[in-house]
Motif scaffolding. Structure first.
Motif, PDB file in Angstrom:
ATOM      1  N   SER A 258     -21.289  -2.533 -24.231  1.00  0.00           N
ATOM      2  CA  SER A 258     -20.958  -1.560 -23.112  1.00  0.00           C
ATOM      3  C   SER A 258     -20.637  -2.147 -22.128  1.00  0.00           C
ATOM      4  CB  SER A 258     -22.333  -0.469 -23.076  1.00  0.00           C
ATOM      5  OG  SER A 258     -21.984   0.126 -21.988  1.00  0.00           O
ATOM      6  N   ILE A 259     -19.904  -1.324 -21.216  1.00  0.00           N
ATOM      7  CA  ILE A 259     -19.410  -1.673 -19.981  1.00  0.00           C
ATOM      8  C   ILE A 259     -20.143  -0.569 -18.783  1.00  0.00           C
ATOM      9  CG2 ILE A 259     -17.503  -3.051 -20.573  1.00  0.00           C
ATOM     10  CD1 ILE A 259     -15.802  -0.689 -19.711  1.00  0.00           C
ATOM     11  N   ALA A 260     -20.730   0.114 -19.465  1.00  0.00           N
ATOM     12  CA  ALA A 260     -21.324   1.155 -18.390  1.00  0.00           C
ATOM     13  C   ALA A 260     -22.551   0.581 -17.622  1.00  0.00           C
ATOM     14  CB  ALA A 260     -21.629   2.572 -19.173  1.00  0.00           C
ATOM     15  N   ILE A 261     -22.592   0.734 -16.366  1.00  0.00           N
ATOM     16  CA  ILE A 261     -23.711   0.065 -15.628  1.00  0.00           C
ATOM     17  C   ILE A 261     -25.042   0.474 -15.971  1.00  0.00           C
ATOM     18  CG2 ILE A 261     -24.586  -0.171 -13.148  1.00  0.00           C
ATOM     19  CD1 ILE A 261     -22.056  -1.846 -13.985  1.00  0.00           C
ATOM     20  N   ASP A 262     -25.280   1.709 -16.195  1.00  0.00           N
ATOM     21  CA  ASP A 262     -26.375   2.119 -16.717  1.00  0.00           C
ATOM     22  C   ASP A 262     -27.070   1.775 -17.990  1.00  0.00           C
ATOM     23  OD1 ASP A 262     -24.495   3.877 -17.803  1.00  0.00           O
ATOM     24  OD2 ASP A 262     -25.897   5.205 -18.277  1.00  0.00           O
ATOM     25  N   ARG A 690     -20.297   6.251 -26.883  1.00  0.00           N
ATOM     26  CA  ARG A 690     -21.526   6.817 -25.980  1.00  0.00           C
ATOM     27  C   ARG A 690     -22.145   7.872 -26.870  1.00  0.00           C
ATOM     28  NH1 ARG A 690     -21.849   6.217 -20.551  1.00  0.00           N
ATOM     29  NH2 ARG A 690     -20.071   4.925 -19.762  1.00  0.00           N
ATOM     30  N   PRO A 691     -23.540   7.878 -26.686  1.00  0.00           N
ATOM     31  CA  PRO A 691     -24.281   9.289 -27.096  1.00  0.00           C
ATOM     32  C   PRO A 691     -23.593  10.555 -26.938  1.00  0.00           C
ATOM     33  CG  PRO A 691     -25.591   7.493 -26.254  1.00  0.00           C
ATOM     34  CD  PRO A 691     -24.497   7.058 -25.714  1.00  0.00           C
ATOM     35  N   SER A 692     -23.217  11.342 -27.646  1.00  0.00           N
ATOM     36  CA  SER A 692     -22.608  12.498 -27.575  1.00  0.00           C
ATOM     37  C   SER A 692     -23.664  13.457 -26.500  1.00  0.00           C
ATOM     38  CB  SER A 692     -22.591  13.355 -28.884  1.00  0.00           C
ATOM     39  OG  SER A 692     -23.996  13.647 -29.427  1.00  0.00           O
ATOM     40  N   ASN A 693     -24.819  13.373 -26.148  1.00  0.00           N
ATOM     41  CA  ASN A 693     -25.285  14.183 -25.228  1.00  0.00           C
ATOM     42  C   ASN A 693     -25.318  13.610 -23.824  1.00  0.00           C
ATOM     43  OD1 ASN A 693     -26.898  11.649 -25.195  1.00  0.00           O
ATOM     44  ND2 ASN A 693     -28.958  12.653 -25.877  1.00  0.00           N
ATOM     45  N   GLU A 694     -24.471  12.693 -23.671  1.00  0.00           N
ATOM     46  CA  GLU A 694     -24.276  12.164 -22.239  1.00  0.00           C
ATOM     47  C   GLU A 694     -23.438  13.263 -21.286  1.00  0.00           C
ATOM     48  OE1 GLU A 694     -22.983   8.368 -21.628  1.00  0.00           O
ATOM     49  OE2 GLU A 694     -24.674   7.527 -22.686  1.00  0.00           O
ATOM     50  N   ILE A 695     -23.708  13.485 -20.025  1.00  0.00           N
ATOM     51  CA  ILE A 695     -22.924  14.194 -19.401  1.00  0.00           C
ATOM     52  C   ILE A 695     -21.863  13.483 -18.416  1.00  0.00           C
ATOM     53  CG2 ILE A 695     -23.007  16.017 -17.291  1.00  0.00           C
ATOM     54  CD1 ILE A 695     -25.778  16.460 -18.322  1.00  0.00           C
ATOM     55  N   LYS A 696     -20.691  13.469 -18.548  1.00  0.00           N
ATOM     56  CA  LYS A 696     -19.723  12.737 -17.950  1.00  0.00           C
ATOM     57  C   LYS A 696     -19.757  12.864 -16.666  1.00  0.00           C
ATOM     58  CE  LYS A 696     -18.530  10.469 -21.750  1.00  0.00           C
ATOM     59  NZ  LYS A 696     -19.155   9.290 -21.816  1.00  0.00           N
ATOM     60  N   PRO A 705     -18.547   2.623 -11.679  1.00  0.00           N
ATOM     61  CA  PRO A 705     -19.015   3.798 -12.210  1.00  0.00           C
ATOM     62  C   PRO A 705     -20.643   4.005 -11.991  1.00  0.00           C
ATOM     63  CG  PRO A 705     -18.915   2.196 -14.086  1.00  0.00           C
ATOM     64  CD  PRO A 705     -18.219   1.607 -12.789  1.00  0.00           C
ATOM     65  N   LYS A 706     -21.204   5.178 -11.489  1.00  0.00           N
ATOM     66  CA  LYS A 706     -22.517   5.443 -11.398  1.00  0.00           C
ATOM     67  C   LYS A 706     -23.137   5.522 -12.373  1.00  0.00           C
ATOM     68  CE  LYS A 706     -21.722   5.728  -6.720  1.00  0.00           C
ATOM     69  NZ  LYS A 706     -22.531   6.057  -5.319  1.00  0.00           N
ATOM     70  N   ASP A 707     -24.859   5.756 -12.205  1.00  0.00           N
ATOM     71  CA  ASP A 707     -25.580   5.910 -13.310  1.00  0.00           C
ATOM     72  C   ASP A 707     -25.199   7.496 -13.641  1.00  0.00           C
ATOM     73  OD1 ASP A 707     -28.379   4.414 -12.126  1.00  0.00           O
ATOM     74  OD2 ASP A 707     -27.001   3.491 -13.375  1.00  0.00           O
ATOM     75  N   VAL A 708     -25.418   7.812 -15.036  1.00  0.00           N
ATOM     76  CA  VAL A 708     -25.155   9.206 -15.576  1.00  0.00           C
ATOM     77  C   VAL A 708     -26.525   9.758 -16.039  1.00  0.00           C
ATOM     78  CG1 VAL A 708     -22.991   8.205 -16.437  1.00  0.00           C
ATOM     79  CG2 VAL A 708     -25.160   8.249 -17.936  1.00  0.00           C
ATOM     80  N   ILE A 709     -26.473  10.889 -15.887  1.00  0.00           N
ATOM     81  CA  ILE A 709     -27.635  11.730 -16.347  1.00  0.00           C
ATOM     82  C   ILE A 709     -27.465  12.121 -17.960  1.00  0.00           C
ATOM     83  CG2 ILE A 709     -29.069  13.933 -15.994  1.00  0.00           C
ATOM     84  CD1 ILE A 709     -28.082  13.899 -13.338  1.00  0.00           C
TER      85      ILE A 709
END
Length: 739
Positions: A258-262, A690-696, A705-709
């Motif tokens: 992954s390249i997503a910071i969170d 990404r997991p399908s339950n992530e809010i973009k 990119p910031k953290d995601v909820i």
């Protein structure tokens, strides 16, 4: 308990030193031990004192927290853990522990004499090292009536990972040292130390950290004097410039795609510490070349976040040149040959400092390389006889040039004395005799003076001349710590008066077989480098933040629309009855993009592909606002107009796409250089689903990119401190909200 304390106090009143001294600090009581120096002088040792909470679990990578109190008397008779690391010299094995925030106090008295305090910061390239008495025994220093404090701090990724987030803004290892200094300031009086007379000294990366400490807002009123031994924060190896790339490379080395910071943060937070340390060693071995001298994990210029203490928020050179470093007495110097074993390239252009931004193979670069050859090499650059010349060149490039710059900047902005030295003594206590024995060095090496300041397990038989040199260094260092003057009076060991640097004269003390005063060491070489920096170095050319280049796929995923604009210019030439008419059309293809998925892949148009006709819009030429710099490279001169038979013919000529060719750019990131696969930075790997339950989220362009909820985030109480709150705040701000 009361009887033990009373017995200890009775011993002090009677002039006797107790075998088991007890000292009270803010967190509780500590029991140390009585030890004897090699000369037979007794002093007190308190080891393994926690100065912060263990940085484990949810505190990994984060700033240190104050230590927790304890009940009863805590034993302080053995050293605490060193930071987890790979020992590089002897066994090359993993050692240490993540729970490593301990310090040691060595004092000749605890009865309130308020002696000068010296805090030592160990070196090790920000990746290794410790305060172990096997190398840093305080015996000889304590004999000079000073209190010595040695500390451990987090190294490598554990101490210097930076994600540019409120939770992991970077510099955790440097903040460990700040926390240790705060602890010393609060408690050292109980060990007989004077918190108002504190000298910080360090070697190599430890001395670079000392210079950063003098520039940090967190150390205001904590430091009274500084000793800088071979290294400043002006050195290229002392500052981390691409933290997101480095963090992503480490995560990928460990198996995270992954390249997503969170997701990187979550992955590294739960990875065993031993795996992290070993992965760091694989991705960045200790031994490198001039082109690989930058440390992937080192201090960083932090992004500022509300309510988060920052160690350094602007480039060190800006703080230094504007005169905002601590205005305190400074002692600074280097050894005769800082780097002894380097033969990695015969290309002298590689030794031109990168921060001068001189184009390779340009007339300037070639001329500078010739000047370097004339200054440093007496014969053939590639011959074995040139190794000594090359050692001096590399020593200058990695240490001396920037030390010279540091002194010049400092003397112009400080009213306090600056004492400059060169250590050029070769003896049996030199560390290089043990670590680099096969080289048979005849000059002092990078860490050699440390062997004369500290007792260590490498010592064997000591020659009388070495004992004399040890006594000289001990007096110079402790005299400076006591009153800011290393030679307050002349005597048998110090027969000279060390003069500080002035704006007009670079005075220095040559510490060789004898002590001697001189000016302007290596004058011709330093004047050459001074002129180069005066001509080519521009502070404004260097970024004021640590922002890395955002990976291409990351940029697409989080960018706001429109992100792809493709424009095709069509020229139609018609000849009817010998009369020619020309009509020009501009075809524009604009597509909004939020996620990198199969749909967007179809919208990335290569130079040889046709435009999707269902997305083409005819727009009159005069309605297209194109920047001047675009028109310069896409002018109508490139268009073709042909005379044809008296029938209507359409001639179409494509200009370059004005959009982004993702495939071509990403291939450049993935192509190994010189046939060797280098460290894999983010952007050259497949996107992890990404997991399908992530809010973009859709933050603004050109930011990380910031953290995601996530819908499955645990309740706030189940998270590490502030994780959930920060995620919500980041999400809220990304939608345009304000705190």
């Amino acid at each position: 308990m009361i009887s033990v304390v009373n017995e200890f106090l009775d011993d002090l009143r009677g002039g006797r030193m107790t075998e088991s001294p007890i000292v009270r600090v803010e967190e509780g009581e500590l029991q140390g031990k009585l030890v004897n120096s090699p000369s037979g002088k007794a002093f007190y040792s308190f080891q393994g004192i926690p100065y912060a909470k263990p940085p484990i679990g949810s505190l990994r990578f984060k700033a240190p927290q104050p230590p927790e109190p304890w009940d009863g008397v805590r034993e302080a008779t053995s050293e605490g853990n060193s930071c987890a690391q790979i020992e590089p010299f002897f066994h090359k094995e993993y050692l240490g522990d993540e729970n490593c925030l301990f310090l040691n106090v060595y004092t000749p008295s605890v009865d309130g004499e308020f002696l000068p305090v010296m805090v030592y910061i160990h070196g090790g390239g920000f990746r290794m090292g410790s305060s172990s008495t096997s190398l840093f025994g305080a015996d000889y220093l304590v004999e000079k009536d000073v209190v010595i404090v040695t500390i451990n701090y987090r190294c490598g990724p554990l101490g210097f990972l930076c994600l540019n987030t409120p939770d992991v803004p970077g510099n955790a290892g440097a903040k460990d040292i700040v926390q240790a200094l705060r602890w010393v300031k609060e408690n050292i009086k109980n060990f007989g130390g004077n918190s108002g007379n504190l000298t910080v000294f360090g070697k190599s990366c430890g001395s670079a950290l000392v210079t950063l400490l003098t520039a940090s807002p967190l150390t205001k009123n904590l430091i009274n004097k500084a000793i800088i031994q071979s290294g400043t924060a002006l050195n290229t190896w002392a500052i981390q410039r691409s933290p997101i790339e480095n963090a992503t490379a480490l995560a990928k080395e460990l198996g995270c795609e992954s390249i997503a910071i969170d997701e990187i943060y979550e992955f590294l937070s739960t990875t065993p510490v031993k795996d992290i340390v070993e992965a760091y060693e694989r991705m960045s071995p200790l031994v490198g070349t001039m082109d690989k001298k930058l440390n992937p994990f080192a201090p960083v210029v932090e992004k500022e976040f509300p309510g988060v203490e920052a160690f350094l928020t602007e480039p060190f050179v800006d703080v230094l040149t504007s005169g905002r470093v601590a205005d305190i007495p400074v002692m600074i110097g280097s050894t005769a040959v800082e780097v002894a074993l380097v033969h990695d390239t015969d290309d002298l252009q590689s030794y031109i400092p990168k921060d001068l931004n001189i184009e390779r193979n340009s007339d300037e670069a070639l001329a500078i390389a010739e000047k370097i050859k004339a200054l440093y090499f007496k014969g053939d650059v590639s011959s074995d006889k040139s190794l000594n010349d090359r050692a001096h060149l590399v020593s200058d490039c990695l240490y001396n040039i920037n030390m010279h710059r540091y002194i010049k900047y400092l003397v112009n902005n400080s009213n306090k004395p600056i004492y400059f030295y060169k250590f050029d003594y070769n003896g049996e206590l030199d560390w290089s005799n043990h670590f680099l024995k096969s080289l048979d060095l005849k000059r002092a090496g990078h860490v050699d003076e440390v062997g004369y300041l500290f007792k260590n397990d490498l010592e064997k038989e000591v020659e009388p001349q070495d004992v004399k040199m040890r006594e000289r260094l001990l007096r110079l260092w402790t005299n400076f710590a006591k009153g800011g003057n290393p030679t307050p009076d002349e005597n048998h060991y110090l027969p000279v008066t060390w003069l500080p640097v002035t704006e007009d004269k670079l005075c220095y003390l040559n510490i060789g077989n004898e002590l001697s005063l001189a000016t302007n060491p290596d004058q011709e070489k330093m004047e050459f480098w001074d002129k180069l920096y005066g001509k080519y170095y521009k502070i404004w050319d260097h970024p004021a933040t640590n922002e890395s280049i955002v990976p291409i796929c990351e940029r697409i995923e989080f960018s706001t629309a429109p992100v792809i604009v493709e424009e095709t210019i069509i020229t139609t030439s018609t000849v009817v009855n010998n009369v020619e008419t020309t009509e020009t059309q501009v075809l524009v293809n604009v597509q909004e993009t939020v996620e990198l998925n199969e749909e967007i892949k179809g919208l990335i148009v290569d130079d040889n592909e046709a435009v999707h006709q269902n997305n083409v819009v005819d727009v009159p030429t005069e309605e297209i606002a194109v920047p001047d710099n675009v028109l310069d490279s896409h002018t109508p001169d490139n268009l073709v107009q042909e005379e044809v038979e008296p029938t209507e013919v359409q001639v179409v000529e494509h200009s370059e796409d004005f959009g982004i060719n993702i495939v071509e750019i990403q291939q450049k990131f993935e192509t190994p250089q010189n046939g060797v696969e280098e460290i894999k930075f983010n952007g050259n790997s497949e996107k992890k689903p990404r997991p399908s339950n992530e809010i973009k989220m859709v933050p603004s362009n050109n930011v990380n990119p910031k953290d995601v909820i996530r819908a499955n985030d645990p309740p706030e109480d189940d998270l590490p401190k502030n994780i959930g709150v920060n995620k919500f705040v980041n999400f809220f701000e990304s939608l345009g909200g304000k705190k």
